[in-house]
Design a protein around this motif. Structure first.
Motif, short mmCIF file in Angstrom:
data_model
loop_
_atom_site.label_atom_id
_atom_site.label_comp_id
_atom_site.label_asym_id
_atom_site.label_seq_id
_atom_site.Cartn_x
_atom_site.Cartn_y
_atom_site.Cartn_z
N LYS A 110 -2.07 8.16 0.01
CA LYS A 110 -2.36 9.07 -0.90
C LYS A 110 -1.24 10.23 -0.63
N MET B 225 2.25 4.33 -12.82
CA MET B 225 1.38 4.30 -11.67
C MET B 225 0.26 5.23 -11.67
N ASP B 226 -0.90 4.98 -11.36
CA ASP B 226 -2.17 5.85 -11.40
C ASP B 226 -1.87 6.71 -10.67
N SER C 121 -7.55 2.82 -0.27
CA SER C 121 -7.00 3.69 -1.28
C SER C 121 -5.45 3.46 -1.63
N ASP C 122 -4.95 2.37 -0.95
CA ASP C 122 -3.58 1.99 -1.17
C ASP C 122 -3.25 1.47 -2.21
N TYR C 123 -2.01 1.32 -2.82
CA TYR C 123 -1.71 0.88 -4.22
C TYR C 123 -1.05 -0.51 -4.03
N PHE D 250 6.36 4.41 -2.69
CA PHE D 250 5.54 3.28 -2.90
C PHE D 250 6.47 1.93 -2.22
N ARG E 193 1.86 -2.06 -13.81
CA ARG E 193 0.99 -0.93 -13.66
C ARG E 193 0.47 -0.87 -12.11
N ILE E 194 0.85 0.10 -11.54
CA ILE E 194 0.53 0.12 -9.95
C ILE E 194 -0.85 0.85 -9.78
N MET E 195 -1.60 0.10 -9.36
CA MET E 195 -3.01 0.76 -9.19
C MET E 195 -3.56 0.75 -7.80
N LYS E 196 -4.68 1.39 -7.57
CA LYS E 196 -5.25 1.55 -6.45
C LYS E 196 -5.48 -0.05 -5.83
N PHE F 201 0.79 -1.08 -0.10
CA PHE F 201 0.06 0.08 -0.04
C PHE F 201 0.81 1.39 -0.08
#
Lengths: 283, 586
Positions: free
Chosen positions: A25, A172-173, A229-231, A203, A261-264, A22
């Motif tokens: 934000k 990364m988003d 909301s962590d990634y 990250f 891809r680093i996403m939520k 995670f």
């Protein structure tokens, strides 16, 4: 059948909880440059006269501090400026950046690396790699890494021909930069995690366990994570499916990963069932 | 009607005279003598070099030079090689190809460096330039083997195809098959960067076999050692050869075939490749060694004594690229054996290792500087340096044109005195009056920049990292280095003052790169407003500049002169500070 799916789902989720991927934000926001230099514009200077900048070095402020590095010498070129992290916070810099605020200032990396070497009696962590230094092209770095790993097997390499790099794009988003990593530069998920951490500033991925694979256990913890909301890092494999990073042994991952891809976490939930299906069919 | 004096020649004569002037610089000088010279010159210019593809637009080039046959374009800044320039920054060649397609149907040579080349661009090249003879894609990216297939299929007059250090997407292995059977003009082929499965070996063999003028062949790593003998036997006229992987089980038939094949290449002067090289197969090249002028072992994990033994057999070497496995002892042998050496590059085998894995120090470089009087160009990675060594080196080699020293720990001091390395580099610039390119590293204060500003009058390119203490350093360089064209700086405490005080200097340079320094957004805006012929590009992940304070430092700054105005192909993380910038945002 249903039971099997549930168990698999369960197990996947453990991975994500056991190794939290995670990223809060607020950590995406980088703190201002920590060199602590003056920034006020002297308008007289800006009239393009060729006068010397005011003051003998006052303009630039304190230089980026840093030991000479390598533990061989103790020279510190200038006093630390404010804003730099205190030494005590740097000890586990490599492992878990969550508690750190803001970005990793590159000069700090260098300082931290050398300080750790000077002060720790335990085995020093690997020197923090500064982006762009030493100035070695990625292609060459990769060849060296490969050769180091295979130094015992040089004579057998004739047929192995593992080729050059395995560059994959990483996005990364929320971060506008697209980056590239060469997966062959790393030999474990942990190393990749460290590299991604540096690239995307805050990250972090936790430990993957000794085999680097998903360890299957605690579903609810994982669900919490994915709901936050962590990634989490995901990748597109050879078949075009998006999977959760860490589901297969490292070597298999390098072979099949096409893009990262680093996403939520909340978006990654949708991947879990598909990932499970696939894992099942592999096993 | 124009009156011709006794001193003016008919245009045709002048044109003929100009045809002897090949250098772009000289042509540029001739073109500003008077209007008629400008006109004549522009009609007969055939070759053009554009050092920064954004400094001018293709339309402008075409308008001025109606009949170009050879173009060289460079895109991204040099630091892109070290991943400092994010993906998508720019450097697209397609707009150039599109416009040249119509204007220069007779284009013969295209040389691109650090540009984004797509398959679409390559297909357009193949379709538009039937007379294409040379295509060099140096450090380019964005294309695949499909694009190469289009080139192979259409460019009947292609002599040179060089993909040096480019990133190519491998889609299919058989693009070489697209060279028609009737195609025999290949002279130079460099596919060393291609990944696995990109090369169909049998197609390569047939191609090599039917091109009698092939002089330069650089294979990619995937070509196995046991196939090389066959290839070489089809091309004994080669002057330059790059092997594929140089490792295999030792087999006497492979060994002897290889030795014989090399022996038959009587004109072979340059060798490279040697990926994964094993000592067992090194002796096969001994027959060639005495003739070798250039040897690139920088991908070969060979160590001493095999490495040193090889080097000692190459007395004609002018150019040597090697890993630090050569160590000080090997460099001493190099110094005593290779008296014609002009260029030396020593790369790190373990750049990120904590401890030194080899015994390569400043002593090796001192030895070479002492033993090789013709040494001009050095790129040296090592872990320790002293001022004394640098002074000695400078005194030994006053003819240096390029000197790049990379200490793996970028802020390391003189290991003997613990002083900064200012005096050492100062000696370099003081003694080497012809120095054109310099890269600094190690612990450096403002003083070294004072020396550089004072002495480095011919310096054209300077690379700086983790050096200096204040803006005074930058000011010394900008105000003192008269010939400076390219300045690239990373992680130095340089802010606004020197930059703003020397803004005019920036128009005399090709470009300035500053990353992880302390230049403020406000200063960038000011420069943008005051200097309309400079493009001030700010790169930042944090978000658009209007969301931040004027005093915030910018992450990356790239300033270059341009007559084309700001570019329009910028990605979302690049902003141009121009005079409209401030008003656009309000």
């Amino acid at each position: 059948m249903m039971m099997l799916m549930m168990v698999s789902l369960f197990l996947t989720f453990f991975f994500l909880s056991h190794s939290p991927l995670f990223l809060n934000k607020h950590q995406l926001q980088r703190s201002p440059n920590m060199l602590g230099t003056e920034h006020d514009l002297n308008f007289k200077e800006t009239e393009l006269c060729l006068g010397l900048p005011g003051g003998s070095g006052g303009g630039g402020g304190a230089a980026a501090a840093g030991g000479g590095g390598g533990g061989k010498n103790e020279v510190e070129s200038s006093p630390k400026t404010t804003g730099k992290r205190g030494y005590s916070e740097t000890v586990d810099l490599k492992l878990n950046l969550q508690s750190k605020e803001g970005c990793m200032d590159l000069n700090q990396n260098l300082e931290n690396g050398s300080k750790e070497k000077n002060h720790l009696t335990a085995k020093p962590p690997a020197k923090a790699q500064v982006l762009g230094w030493p100035p070695v092209r990625s292609y060459r770095k990769n060849i060296m890494a490969n050769q180091k790993n295979n130094s015992d097997e040089i004579s057998d390499r004739a047929s192995s021909g593992s080729g050059g790099a395995a560059f994959v794009k990483v996005c990364m988003d929320g971060a506008p930069y697209l980056r590239k990593v060469d997966l062959k530069m790393y030999n474990s998920y942990q190393k990749l995690s460290d590299a991604l951490a540096k690239m995307f500033s805050s990250f972090t991925m936790g430990s993957y366990g000794c085999e680097g694979m998903i360890d299957f256990m605690n579903e609810s913890k994982l669900m919490d994570l994915l709901n936050s909301s962590d990634y989490v890092p995901t990748y597109e494999d050879k078949d075009g499916d998006w999977m959760l990073v860490g589901d297969v042994p490292w070597e298999m991952f390098v072979e099949s990963c096409k893009r990262l891809r680093i996403m939520k976490g909340s978006e990654a939930i949708g991947l879990a069932p598909r990932a499970m299906e696939k894992c099942k069919s592999r096993v | 009607m124009q009156k011709k004096t006794a001193y003016s020649f008919p245009d045709e004569i002048l044109e003929h005279v100009f045809s002897f002037i090949q250098s772009g610089k000289d042509r540029n000088a001739a073109s500003v003598v008077c209007k008629s010279w400008y006109e004549i010159e522009r009609w007969c210019r055939r070759k053009i070099f554009v050092g920064n593809c954004y400094a001018v637009s293709p339309t402008m080039v075409i308008r001025r030079f109606p009949d170009i046959r050879s173009i060289e374009l460079k895109g991204k800044p040099h630091f892109a090689d070290f991943n400092l320039v994010p993906d998508g920054w720019g450097g697209y060649v397609l707009p150039w190809i599109s416009e040249m397609a119509g204007a220069y149907p007779w284009l013969e040579e295209i040389r691109l460096k650090r540009m984004v080349v797509t398959d679409e661009s390559l297909e357009l090249v193949a379709k538009s330039f039937t007379n294409l003879q040379v295509l060099v894609l140096f450090s380019c990216e964005g294309f695949s083997t499909d694009g190469l297939a289009a080139i192979a299929a259409s460019c009947k007059n292609l002599r040179e195809l060089d993909l040096r250090d480019s990133e190519v997407d491998d889609l299919s292995g058989h693009w070489l098959n697209h060279f028609p059977d009737t195609y025999t003009s290949l002279v130079s082929l460099n596919i060393s960067c291609l990944g696995s499965d990109d090369v169909s070996f049998s197609a390569l063999e047939r191609l090599v076999g039917r091109c009698p003028n092939l002089r330069r062949l650089l294979l990619n790593r995937e070509v196995p050692l046991d196939k090389i003998a066959n290839l070489l036997s089809r091309a004994p006229q080669l002057i330059e050869f790059g092997t594929g992987t140089y490792a295999a089980e030792l087999r006497s038939d492979v060994y002897s075939n290889l030795a014989e094949a090399f022996c038959n290449c009587k004109e072979l002067k340059c060798l490279s490749g040697f990926w994964d090289a094993v000592p067992a197969y090194l002796p096969v090249i001994y027959s060639v060694c005495s003739r070798l002028t250039s040897l690139n072992l920088s991908y070969a994990p060979i160590q001493n004594p095999d490495l040193t033994k090889l080097v000692s057999q190459c007395p004609s070497l002018q150019r040597m690229l090697v890993l630090d496995y050569i160590e000080d002892s090997g460099l001493e042998v190099l110094a005593s054996s290779c008296k014609d050496l002009q260029e030396l590059r020593v790369f790190p085998s373990d750049p990120f290792g904590e401890e030194p894995n080899v015994s390569l120090t400043e002593k090796g470089l001192v030895a070479v500087s002492s033993g090789c009087p013709k040494l001009q160009s050095v790129l040296y990675f090592c872990r320790q340096m002293s001022n004394a060594a640098l002074v000695t080196i400078a005194q030994n080699c006053p003819n240096f044109t390029r000197f790049r020293l990379c200490l793996l720990d970028p802020k390391i001091a003189d290991y003997r005195t613990l002083q900064p390395l200012d005096v050492g580099f100062g000696a370099i610039v003081e003694h080497c009056k012809d120095l054109r390119r310099l890269s600094l590293s190690g612990l450096l204060t403002d003083r070294v920049f004072e020396y550089i500003g004072m002495h480095a009058k011919k310096l054209e390119m300077l690379s700086v990292a983790f050096a200096g203490e204040s803006d005074l350093a930058l000011h010394h360089v900008l105000s003192g280095c008269e010939s400076l064209r390219k300045l690239e700086i990373m992680n130095c405490p340089f802010g606004d003052k020197a930059l703003l005080a020397n803004a005019a200097k920036l128009e005399t340079m090709r470009s300035l790169w500053m990353s992880s320094c302390s230049v403020s957004l406000g200063a960038c805006k000011m420069l943008g407003q005051k200097m309309p012929r400079l493009n001030i590009e700010v790169m930042d992940e944090k978000g658009p500049p209007d969301s931040r304070a004027e005093s915030d430092p910018v992450d990356k700054l790239y300033i270059y002169r341009s007559v084309a105005g700001p570019r329009f192909d910028m990605p979302p993380f690049v902003w141009t500070m121009d005079e409209d910038f401030a008003s656009e945002l309000s």
